[in-house]
Scaffold this motif. Structure first.
Motif, PDB file in Angstrom:
ATOM      1  N   TRP A  45       0.919  -1.666   0.091  1.00 36.16           N
ATOM      2  CA  TRP A  45      -0.219  -0.111   0.048  1.00 36.16           C
ATOM      3  C   TRP A  45       0.823   1.063   0.089  1.00 36.16           C
ATOM      4  O   TRP A  45       0.305   2.288  -0.985  1.00 36.16           O
ATOM      5  N   VAL A  52      -6.859   7.840  -1.523  1.00 38.22           N
ATOM      6  CA  VAL A  52      -6.756   6.607  -0.317  1.00 38.22           C
ATOM      7  C   VAL A  52      -6.277   7.103   0.444  1.00 38.22           C
ATOM      8  O   VAL A  52      -5.149   7.561   0.825  1.00 38.22           O
ATOM      9  N   LEU A 112      -8.627  -1.474  -5.541  1.00 42.42           N
ATOM     10  CA  LEU A 112      -7.851  -1.121  -4.474  1.00 42.42           C
ATOM     11  C   LEU A 112      -6.756  -2.859  -4.939  1.00 42.42           C
ATOM     12  O   LEU A 112      -5.620  -2.789  -5.422  1.00 42.42           O
TER      13      LEU A 112
END
Length: 337
Positions: A54, A71, A242
């Motif tokens: 991430w 995000v 995602l």
């Protein structure tokens, strides 16, 4: 996860019950060409390198490239805080140890696992001094470990493999950061901990060796992405984006391991050199790995879930077993085949 955390999960589930009753049924399988919905995704994190793709996705612009407006990576220091944030809807998704995700679902919280992130192969381990040669030698001996954590799960797995339970040893509960130090100081002959504490112990005492580690029970010590049911229902395009972003980051990492490790190290607040052996002990999952392991006959459902259920149950960390249907929403990894 001590019993107080289980009580917290039950309370959080009760407080979320009205929202669950009002929620619509899970939507039909998403199409791969579904575009992300508008709005920022709030993603819960903890400073563990297993969630590192991430950080790569954020720094390399993969979120924007896959159509996400934003995000927000939100850090939590303790599981209980992320549990509360997920239950209340303050975050949309979270990165959790698999046994923690199972406990949340077992307690009735409105989340599903949508992707496997990583597993520890040698970054979590039971280490011993020369007096311990086999798992059977642990009988009656003091073992340092942190209760309610992955160390707890790994210890129960090791004991079960030797036909023993916690009653056969002398448990010495303490933080994982202290367990290796207790072994080095000769206070205990065995300890369960994880990186970077494993490397520190090995550097300070070359006679310490690994007796049991994550790879001895593959998938037992692992992490997953959980998403709130509300997001699965109302924003499936964001969920797909995602997963695409994780995959893009994974591919970047495979092609540029040193750069990827430097990004992840910064994300968790360490240097790449400090985490060198830790990276070697962690396997990241790709989308292809997920598509293989999350099948009905795949490794996660067929093996890992059963082993985690037993170890977490023995440790008192899982209120009751959960089924794959309760735990998983595999529609998103399937849509991206």
């Amino acid at each position: 996860m001590p019993m107080s955390i289980l009580s917290q999960l039950r309370n959080l589930a009760a407080s979320a019950s009205l929202a669950l009753l009002a929620a619509p049924a899970i939507a039909a399988a998403p199409s791969a060409d579904l575009k992300p919905e508008s709005g920022t995704v709030k993603l819960g994190m903890q400073p563990w390198l297993g969630y590192g793709q991430w950080y790569v996705a954020d720094e390399q612009g993969h979120f924007a490239a896959n159509g996400l407006q934003g995000v927000e990576l939100i850090n939590f220091n303790e599981d209980k805080d992320m549990n509360a944030a997920l239950a209340s809807g303050r975050i949309d998704a979270g990165n959790l140890a698999t046994h923690t995700a199972m406990a949340m679902v077992s307690a009735g919280l409105p989340v599903k696992i949508v992707m496997l992130l990583d597993q520890s192969t040698s970054a979590d381990a039971l280490i011993v001094d020369p007096s311990i040669k086999t798992l059977a030698d642990l009988k009656g001996k003091a073992v340092a470990y942190e209760e309610g954590t992955t160390s707890d799960i790994l210890l129960h797995s090791a004991l079960a493999k030797a036909g023993m339970t916690l009653a056969d040893i002398r448990p010495v509960p303490m933080p994982a950061s202290s367990a290796g130090s207790a072994l080095i100081a000769g206070q205990v002959p065995a300890a369960v901990t994880y990186e970077p504490y494993l490397s520190v112990a090995a550097q300070q005492n070359p006679n310490i060796r690994t007796l049991y580690q994550g790879s001895d029970d593959p998938g037992l010590i692992s992490d997953v992405l959980v998403v709130r049911d509300e997001m699965l229902q109302k924003r499936p395009g964001q969920v797909l984006a995602l997963l695409r972003s994780w995959e893009a980051a994974y591919r970047f990492y495979q092609a540029n391991p040193q750069q990827g490790q430097a990004i992840i190290a910064r994300g968790v607040g360490a240097s790449a050199d400090e985490l060198d052996s830790a990276f070697a002990g962690v396997k990241f999952y790709s989308l292809a790995d997920n598509q293989r392991d999350l099948q009905v006959q795949g490794e996660f459902i067929n093996t890992s879930m059963r082993h985690i259920t037993k170890a977490a149950g023995d440790a008192g960390l899982l209120p009751q077993p959960v089924s794959p249907a309760q735990l998983l929403d595999t529609r998103f990894v399937e849509a991206l085949k």
